[in-house]
Design a protein around this motif. Structure first.
Motif, PDB file in Angstrom:
ATOM      1  N   PHE A  17       0.826  -1.205   0.000  1.00 54.85           N
ATOM      2  CA  PHE A  17       0.000   0.000   0.000  1.00 54.85           C
ATOM      3  C   PHE A  17       0.862   1.258   0.000  1.00 54.85           C
ATOM      4  O   PHE A  17       0.468   2.276  -0.556  1.00 54.85           O
ATOM      5  N   THR A  18       2.040   1.177   0.622  1.00 53.41           N
ATOM      6  CA  THR A  18       2.937   2.329   0.544  1.00 53.41           C
ATOM      7  C   THR A  18       3.325   2.585  -0.900  1.00 53.41           C
ATOM      8  O   THR A  18       3.340   3.730  -1.357  1.00 53.41           O
ATOM      9  N   ALA A  19       3.623   1.507  -1.623  1.00 58.83           N
ATOM     10  CA  ALA A  19       4.004   1.670  -3.027  1.00 58.83           C
ATOM     11  C   ALA A  19       2.867   2.311  -3.809  1.00 58.83           C
ATOM     12  O   ALA A  19       3.081   3.252  -4.584  1.00 58.83           O
ATOM     13  N   ILE A  20       1.640   1.854  -3.582  1.00 57.32           N
ATOM     14  CA  ILE A  20       0.501   2.413  -4.320  1.00 57.32           C
ATOM     15  C   ILE A  20       0.315   3.885  -3.965  1.00 57.32           C
ATOM     16  O   ILE A  20       0.129   4.729  -4.841  1.00 57.32           O
ATOM     17  N   PHE A  22       2.479   5.937  -2.924  1.00 59.55           N
ATOM     18  CA  PHE A  22       3.534   6.761  -3.509  1.00 59.55           C
ATOM     19  C   PHE A  22       3.275   7.001  -4.985  1.00 59.55           C
ATOM     20  O   PHE A  22       3.503   8.094  -5.488  1.00 59.55           O
ATOM     21  N   VAL A  23       2.776   5.987  -5.675  1.00 62.67           N
ATOM     22  CA  VAL A  23       2.477   6.173  -7.101  1.00 62.67           C
ATOM     23  C   VAL A  23       1.423   7.257  -7.277  1.00 62.67           C
ATOM     24  O   VAL A  23       1.538   8.127  -8.145  1.00 62.67           O
TER      25      VAL A  23
ATOM     26  N   VAL B 133       8.280  -2.693  -1.150  1.00 56.38           N
ATOM     27  CA  VAL B 133       8.068  -1.465  -1.929  1.00 56.38           C
ATOM     28  C   VAL B 133       8.982  -1.462  -3.144  1.00 56.38           C
ATOM     29  O   VAL B 133       8.551  -1.212  -4.267  1.00 56.38           O
ATOM     30  N   PHE B 136       7.916  -3.740  -5.717  1.00 57.75           N
ATOM     31  CA  PHE B 136       6.547  -3.607  -6.180  1.00 57.75           C
ATOM     32  C   PHE B 136       6.336  -2.586  -7.285  1.00 57.75           C
ATOM     33  O   PHE B 136       5.381  -2.696  -8.036  1.00 57.75           O
ATOM     34  N   PHE B 137       7.220  -1.612  -7.418  1.00 54.31           N
ATOM     35  CA  PHE B 137       6.997  -0.593  -8.455  1.00 54.31           C
ATOM     36  C   PHE B 137       6.914  -1.197  -9.850  1.00 54.31           C
ATOM     37  O   PHE B 137       5.988  -0.881 -10.598  1.00 54.31           O
ATOM     38  N   ILE B 140       3.537  -2.857 -10.236  1.00 51.63           N
ATOM     39  CA  ILE B 140       2.428  -1.932 -10.466  1.00 51.63           C
ATOM     40  C   ILE B 140       2.392  -1.518 -11.924  1.00 51.63           C
ATOM     41  O   ILE B 140       1.341  -1.492 -12.552  1.00 51.63           O
ATOM     42  N   LEU B 174      -6.514  -2.222 -10.400  1.00 53.17           N
ATOM     43  CA  LEU B 174      -5.126  -2.211  -9.938  1.00 53.17           C
ATOM     44  C   LEU B 174      -5.063  -2.657  -8.486  1.00 53.17           C
ATOM     45  O   LEU B 174      -4.235  -3.492  -8.108  1.00 53.17           O
ATOM     46  N   LEU B 175      -5.957  -2.101  -7.673  1.00 52.70           N
ATOM     47  CA  LEU B 175      -5.963  -2.483  -6.261  1.00 52.70           C
ATOM     48  C   LEU B 175      -6.286  -3.961  -6.097  1.00 52.70           C
ATOM     49  O   LEU B 175      -5.667  -4.649  -5.295  1.00 52.70           O
ATOM     50  N   CYS B 178      -3.255  -5.932  -6.951  1.00 50.89           N
ATOM     51  CA  CYS B 178      -2.190  -5.735  -5.974  1.00 50.89           C
ATOM     52  C   CYS B 178      -2.474  -6.514  -4.698  1.00 50.89           C
ATOM     53  O   CYS B 178      -1.569  -7.116  -4.119  1.00 50.89           O
TER      54      CYS B 178
END
Lengths: 196, 234
Positions: A17-20, A22-23, B133, B136-137, B140, B174-175, B178
């Motif tokens: 969720f931090t990654a999301i 931040f995006v 994190v 994960f980029f 995404i 997306l959510l 994820c």
């Protein structure tokens, strides 16, 4: 009781969720190059857009520490991406406070979640800290690095010591509004699908 | 020639570069130091055979630098100029941090990263979350591309010009994906013994080598020069 301790699954949830988040922040931040007033309107935009992942995140939070870790991660990412260390205390402070508020409602009470999301949204204002605190040198830096005089004037008209209070309040208010919106979206999509 | 750095050196590099990026260069000497600092990660990228991204960064940075120094002055007007100024300024200002971060993320394996964090006694919570994190980029981005493709097949372009819909159509799927990926990830991690009570051993053995010491010295020098010039040379 081992239930109170955070497990690997929780850490991974926080990371995702931090990654999301931040995006979302980054996507909104890109718009800021157009006009400085957009920079000021982050306080409205980011809570409203970011509320959806945040509310989904809140449904997964059951133990103390998850929101705190998220704020620490945000602070680290902000530092690495060059936003500086001035905002870090605010980000982490907001995170701990939000965590405590949510904990007082045992992470179930919706009212507490709204408040907690409002407080957590304050981290956005950390982006402005370099502008406010080191106003003079920041301005010189901007001018030297090639921003136009006009951009600077507008930026500092929108963000200064007087307006930072307003911006903080706006952040909080829209964080709360966003919580309702996010809750509605989560209900519409995720509860139906049985993910939550 | 392949240079392999200790993840701790890389983290140190990120730390220094982010700190220096905050300070504006005022004299030609400082500009030189700054440019040097940007070139180091580019060279490191090349050493790791990432020629494409190295050249892309080099090109981007060089163009922005040239533009900033030649044709942009404080009284440049007009929308086009405003754009140009804005983007060049951002690139020149933040490129060092961007390139270094890119280099570190691309060349550090997650296991190296985790074991180096362990060696520095960072709490597990931060380490694991941060590793997720970092990992994960790209995920995404992939998922987002997949969602865009799916929407094209379905004939939805911009959500009918409705900003809220546009966001909803992209964000919600997306959510969904994820969250699912997160579940799989944690299942995989637990299977490999993450989160156990015993101290984990690691397959990678981290040691500082000559190149690590050299880089640490170089970057410390950069920071020292900047601080000295900024605060003591007035």
């Amino acid at each position: 009781m081992n239930d109170k301790k955070l497990k690997v699954k929780d850490f991974i949830t926080v990371g995702i969720f931090t990654a999301i988040l931040f995006v979302v922040e980054f996507a909104c931040g890109m718009l800021g190059f157009f006009h400085p007033y957009i920079v000021a309107s982050y306080v409205i935009m980011i809570p409203l857009v970011g509320c959806i992942p945040m509310m989904l995140f809140y449904t997964k939070v059951e133990k103390f520490g998850m929101i705190t870790i998220m704020s620490v991660l945000m602070a680290i990412i902000m530092f690495v991406t060059g936003m500086g260390y001035l905002g870090a205390p605010l980000i982490i402070g907001a995170g701990v406070l939000a965590d405590l508020i949510a904990m007082s409602g045992k992470y179930k009470s919706f009212k507490k979640t709204v408040l907690s999301n409002g407080v957590f949204s304050l981290w956005i204002c950390a982006n402005y800290f370099p502008v406010v605190i080191t106003a003079k040198s920041y301005r010189e830096g901007l001018l030297e690095s090639g921003y136009s005089q006009e951009y600077c004037d507008n930026l500092f008209r929108a963000i200064n010591f007087k307006t930072i209070g307003v911006l903080l309040i706006l952040c909080f208010v829209f964080g709360c509004v966003g919580a309702f919106l996010g809750k509605a979206v989560v209900k519409k999509h995720f509860e139906k699908a049985g993910i939550v | 020639m392949k240079i392999k750095l200790d993840p701790r050196t890389k983290l140190y590099m990120i730390f220094i570069v982010s700190a220096v990026v905050m300070m504006s260069a005022t004299t030609p000497f400082l500009w030189a130091v700054r440019i040097l600092m940007t070139v180091i990660p580019i060279i490191l990228l090349m050493c790791n055979k990432r020629y494409a991204s190295a050249i892309r960064f080099l090109f981007l940075y060089a163009v922005a630098l040239v533009l900033t120094f030649t044709c942009i002055t404080e009284d440049s007007k007009g929308i086009f100029m405003a754009f140009l100024v804005g983007y060049c300024a951002i690139i020149v200002q933040f490129a060092p941090a961007m390139i270094t971060a890119w280099y570190v993320v691309k060349t550090t394996k997650i296991d190296e990263f985790v074991s180096s964090m362990q060696k520095m006694h960072v709490p597990d919570g931060i380490t694991i979350s941060l590793a997720v994190v970092m990992r994960f980029f790209p995920t995404i981005k992939e998922e987002y591309a997949a969602i865009s493709d799916a929407m094209k097949m379905r004939g939805i372009r911009f959500g009918g010009g409705n900003a809220v819909k546009m966001m909803e159509f992209r964000m919600i799927p997306l959510l969904f994906s994820c969250v699912n990926i997160g579940d799989e990830l944690s299942a995989a991690a637990v299977t490999r013994g993450l989160g156990g009570k015993v101290k984990r051993s690691s397959i990678v053995d981290l040691k500082f080598k000559v190149q690590d010491y050299l880089l640490i010295i170089a970057f410390t020098a950069v920071l020292a020069v900047f601080i000295y010039n900024k605060y003591f040379m007035k």
